[in-house]
Structures are given as structure tokens and as C-alpha cells.
Design a protein around this motif. Sequence first.
Motif: not given
Length: 115
Positions: A5-11, A78-84
Motif C-alpha cells: 500500500t505504501f508503494r502504491f501511494l508513493t507511486l 516516459a509514457d510506457n514507464s508511467v503506464i507500467a
Amino acid sequence: MTKNTFRFLTLALAAPLYVNAGTLANGKWSLADCGNKPEVPAINQTNVEAFNQSVAKINAWQQQAKVYYECLVKEANADNSVIADTANAAQAEYRSTVESIGQQAEAAKKKLEKK
């Protein structure tokens, strides 16, 4: 708060910090910050002077096109990175939620079995 959950919130909080890259709409991806694709000049075969001028235009176009296509690749990456990152964070959140629900259900079951 679990690690996932912390990782998700950080991202999720970091996602807006990414460079504004392209846009995906109706199955078509378009660039955001690379400007217009340079028009390919035609080769003028009228005479030697016209030909030489068209070669000079082609040389200039090659430089502009190189910058444009490098920008395109940068935005796509950059988009691929954000999506992944977003998809991975969402999957981690899902797994964490399922695990948490399972633990709660197990605890409730044990509590009810004692009654």
C-alpha cells in the motif's frame, strides 16, 4: 499500512511529477511536447542550382527530423514507464487488499469459532 500500500501511494503521488508526455485517446497516441513533424522536402530536378538548394533543405530537414524523433522516443518511453508503474502499483494494491481481507476473514472465523 502495508508495504504494498505504501508503494502504491508513493507511486500515485509521484506520478504527477513525470514529464508531461503523450496522450492516448481513441486508440491513437499523440505527442505532447515535440512540436510538429518536419515536412519532408522534395528533390527539385529542374536544374543544378535548384537541385543543390533542395539537397540543402534535405540536410536541414534531417537535423530537424532527428530532434523530433528523439523527442518522440523519449515521450513514448516516459509514457510506457508511467503506464507500467501505475499498473504494477494497482496490482500490488489489489494483492495487498486481498491479503488483508483474507487475514480479517481468518481472524473473524477464529473469533466466531470460540463462541
